[in-house]
Scaffold this motif. Structure first.
Motif, PDB file in Angstrom:
ATOM      1  N   GLY A 153     -61.635 -38.554 -14.483  1.00  0.00           N
ATOM      2  CA  GLY A 153     -61.112 -39.322 -13.388  1.00  0.00           C
ATOM      3  C   GLY A 153     -60.481 -40.596 -13.830  1.00  0.00           C
ATOM      4  O   GLY A 153     -59.977 -41.563 -13.126  1.00  0.00           O
ATOM      5  N   THR A 154     -60.610 -41.006 -15.207  1.00  0.00           N
ATOM      6  CA  THR A 154     -59.905 -42.055 -15.939  1.00  0.00           C
ATOM      7  C   THR A 154     -58.441 -42.034 -15.792  1.00  0.00           C
ATOM      8  O   THR A 154     -57.824 -40.985 -16.110  1.00  0.00           O
ATOM      9  N   THR A 155     -57.803 -43.040 -15.454  1.00  0.00           N
ATOM     10  CA  THR A 155     -56.337 -42.963 -15.078  1.00  0.00           C
ATOM     11  C   THR A 155     -55.637 -43.911 -16.181  1.00  0.00           C
ATOM     12  O   THR A 155     -56.109 -44.866 -16.660  1.00  0.00           O
ATOM     13  N   THR A 156     -54.385 -43.611 -16.583  1.00  0.00           N
ATOM     14  CA  THR A 156     -53.329 -44.376 -17.062  1.00  0.00           C
ATOM     15  C   THR A 156     -51.960 -44.430 -16.279  1.00  0.00           C
ATOM     16  O   THR A 156     -51.717 -43.024 -15.928  1.00  0.00           O
ATOM     17  N   ALA A 157     -51.475 -45.631 -15.939  1.00  0.00           N
ATOM     18  CA  ALA A 157     -50.368 -45.563 -15.279  1.00  0.00           C
ATOM     19  C   ALA A 157     -49.140 -45.863 -15.895  1.00  0.00           C
ATOM     20  O   ALA A 157     -49.180 -46.450 -16.964  1.00  0.00           O
ATOM     21  N   TYR A 158     -48.086 -45.310 -15.634  1.00  0.00           N
ATOM     22  CA  TYR A 158     -46.863 -45.319 -16.607  1.00  0.00           C
ATOM     23  C   TYR A 158     -45.848 -45.840 -15.577  1.00  0.00           C
ATOM     24  O   TYR A 158     -45.746 -45.399 -14.533  1.00  0.00           O
ATOM     25  N   PRO A 159     -44.927 -46.583 -16.297  1.00  0.00           N
ATOM     26  CA  PRO A 159     -43.838 -47.348 -15.440  1.00  0.00           C
ATOM     27  C   PRO A 159     -42.594 -46.522 -15.404  1.00  0.00           C
ATOM     28  O   PRO A 159     -42.690 -45.528 -15.823  1.00  0.00           O
ATOM     29  N   ASP A 160     -41.571 -46.910 -14.606  1.00  0.00           N
ATOM     30  CA  ASP A 160     -40.422 -46.735 -14.565  1.00  0.00           C
ATOM     31  C   ASP A 160     -39.827 -46.237 -16.035  1.00  0.00           C
ATOM     32  O   ASP A 160     -39.769 -46.868 -16.912  1.00  0.00           O
ATOM     33  N   GLY A 161     -39.286 -45.062 -15.967  1.00  0.00           N
ATOM     34  CA  GLY A 161     -38.704 -44.428 -17.209  1.00  0.00           C
ATOM     35  C   GLY A 161     -39.536 -43.670 -18.258  1.00  0.00           C
ATOM     36  O   GLY A 161     -39.118 -42.710 -19.016  1.00  0.00           O
ATOM     37  N   ALA A 162     -40.768 -43.627 -17.944  1.00  0.00           N
ATOM     38  CA  ALA A 162     -41.877 -42.800 -18.927  1.00  0.00           C
ATOM     39  C   ALA A 162     -41.833 -41.524 -18.529  1.00  0.00           C
ATOM     40  O   ALA A 162     -42.015 -40.782 -19.346  1.00  0.00           O
ATOM     41  N   PHE A 163     -41.974 -41.183 -17.333  1.00  0.00           N
ATOM     42  CA  PHE A 163     -41.963 -39.772 -16.555  1.00  0.00           C
ATOM     43  C   PHE A 163     -40.526 -39.311 -16.334  1.00  0.00           C
ATOM     44  O   PHE A 163     -39.693 -40.085 -15.803  1.00  0.00           O
ATOM     45  N   VAL A 164     -40.109 -38.228 -16.623  1.00  0.00           N
ATOM     46  CA  VAL A 164     -38.809 -37.893 -16.472  1.00  0.00           C
ATOM     47  C   VAL A 164     -38.935 -36.311 -16.014  1.00  0.00           C
ATOM     48  O   VAL A 164     -39.576 -35.377 -16.441  1.00  0.00           O
ATOM     49  N   ALA A 165     -38.079 -36.064 -14.851  1.00  0.00           N
ATOM     50  CA  ALA A 165     -38.094 -34.817 -14.357  1.00  0.00           C
ATOM     51  C   ALA A 165     -36.469 -34.341 -14.171  1.00  0.00           C
ATOM     52  O   ALA A 165     -35.839 -35.145 -13.616  1.00  0.00           O
ATOM     53  N   GLU A 166     -35.955 -33.269 -14.880  1.00  0.00           N
ATOM     54  CA  GLU A 166     -34.663 -32.672 -15.075  1.00  0.00           C
ATOM     55  C   GLU A 166     -34.727 -31.306 -14.595  1.00  0.00           C
ATOM     56  O   GLU A 166     -35.387 -30.439 -14.727  1.00  0.00           O
ATOM     57  N   PRO A 167     -33.752 -31.332 -13.275  1.00  0.00           N
ATOM     58  CA  PRO A 167     -33.673 -29.851 -12.702  1.00  0.00           C
ATOM     59  C   PRO A 167     -32.821 -28.912 -13.866  1.00  0.00           C
ATOM     60  O   PRO A 167     -32.111 -29.416 -14.705  1.00  0.00           O
ATOM     61  N   LEU A 168     -33.659 -27.966 -13.808  1.00  0.00           N
ATOM     62  CA  LEU A 168     -32.921 -26.736 -14.768  1.00  0.00           C
ATOM     63  C   LEU A 168     -32.185 -25.749 -13.825  1.00  0.00           C
ATOM     64  O   LEU A 168     -31.240 -24.863 -14.417  1.00  0.00           O
TER      65      LEU A 168
END
Length: 346
Positions: free
Chosen positions: A266-281
């Motif tokens: 349950g330990t969490t790390t938050a990531y800001p704008d731009g760290a996570f990327v989702a690209e349609p294939l």
């Protein structure tokens, strides 16, 4: 149109539905707005927050049948306020509606309910926990031990849930920013439910087991006027780690993203704008719309580079507020399964 749907449309102002996606736009209209450094109080915060304009109790589940067939389940209770605060009877400004769905590799079955607050037809109580609309129920002695039931014309389900880990908080301790303009929500989850029960489908009863994820979120203005919809991923990996990530699509073609990495404890790390990327294939023709149903999702800081595939690309929620929602399979750097929600595809 049934009588309840007609009443809902009469009571739910068109100005709200037109403001942003599904009424989630920028005008808070005197409602409370989320502020940084929130202090959550439980069990009270499992219940409603009528001074905020919108709120939901959002459960999704990845299930497996006796023969290994994957299934998905959704149960969501929404509260939308016409004005801040609460009142008794028909004076209540609170409007409630709910969605229920089951997804199989070949079928997607969905239905909805509508209710006005103040008359006992829908609501949430916290001790013991009880969320309901008509005979749909999510309830139990506390938030860790729940039963769930809902039904439509072609399906029903009856489930038991047990939490095997802690609540997790997204963003900055539950303050989840949704745009560069500062729109935000309060957002926490219980992503550690084990779930088991029975799906009743046109082909018969199916005993299922699996994992469930419940999101709690409330706000008054979570989208900016330059955002048209979102792509939200909840992914559970083999080994126990989990990833929540979303991107909000901007009208200029760019995106705003955020993510939470969740360790098995349950330990969490938050990531800001731009760290996570989702690209349609890949895209699919879904209900006359072009909808991405295969994605590449990356979070380089955690070595995540995965392909996310829809179990059933036709999982379109053809309801009063239409959107795509369904179970997904995960392959690549990490293996697993999860859920994907996509809104704003017209």
């Amino acid at each position: 149109m049934n009588v309840r749907a007609f009443l809902f449309l009469c009571l739910f102002p068109l100005a709200v539905m037109a403001q942003g996606f599904s009424g989630l736009g920028t005008d808070a209209d005197g409602f409370a707005t989320p502020q940084p450094d929130p202090v959550f109080r439980f069990p009270a915060d499992h219940g409603p927050h009528p001074d905020y304009r919108i709120e939901w109790w959002y459960l999704t589940a990845n299930l497996t049948g006796p023969d290994g067939t994957p299934y998905g389940l959704q149960w969501t209770l929404f509260r939308s306020a016409l004005a801040p605060g609460e009142a008794e009877g028909w004076s209540s400004p609170q409007v409630w509606f709910a969605h229920a769905a089951v997804t199989t590799p070949k079928q997607h079955l969905a239905t909805e309910r509508f209710a006005r607050g103040g008359i006992g037809q829908a609501g949430v109580e916290v001790a013991p926990f009880h969320a309901w609309i008509d005979d749909w129920r999510l309830e139990g002695p506390d938030f860790d031990r729940l039963s769930l039931r809902a039904s439509g014309l072609e399906f029903s389900y009856d489930m038991d849930l047990r939490a095997k880990g802690p609540l997790v908080f997204h963003g900055a301790d539950g303050f989840s920013v949704k745009s560069a303009d500062g729109q935000a929500s309060y957002y926490y989850s219980q992503p550690f439910y084990r779930i088991e029960g029975t799906l009743r489908l046109p082909e018969g009863d199916i005993a299922v087991t699996g994992d469930a994820w419940l999101d709690r979120e409330w706000s008054s203005q979570p989208l900016s006027d330059r955002q048209s919809g979102w792509d939200w991923f909840s992914l559970s990996f083999t080994g126990g780690a989990k990833l929540m990530g979303f991107q909000l699509r901007q009208t200029d073609g760019s995106t705003y993203s955020a993510a939470t990495w969740i360790e098995p404890d349950g330990t969490t790390t938050a990531y800001p704008d731009g760290a996570f990327v989702a690209e349609p294939l890949e895209t699919s023709d879904v209900a006359g719309r072009v909808v991405p149903t295969e994605w590449r999702v990356t979070l380089p800081d955690r070595g995540v580079d995965v392909t996310v595939d829809a179990v059933n690309p036709q999982a379109w929620m053809d309801l009063s507020i239409p959107y795509w929602e369904g179970p997904v399979q995960v392959s690549g750097s990490h293996q697993g399964r999860g859920y994907l929600e996509m809104t704003g595809y017209e």
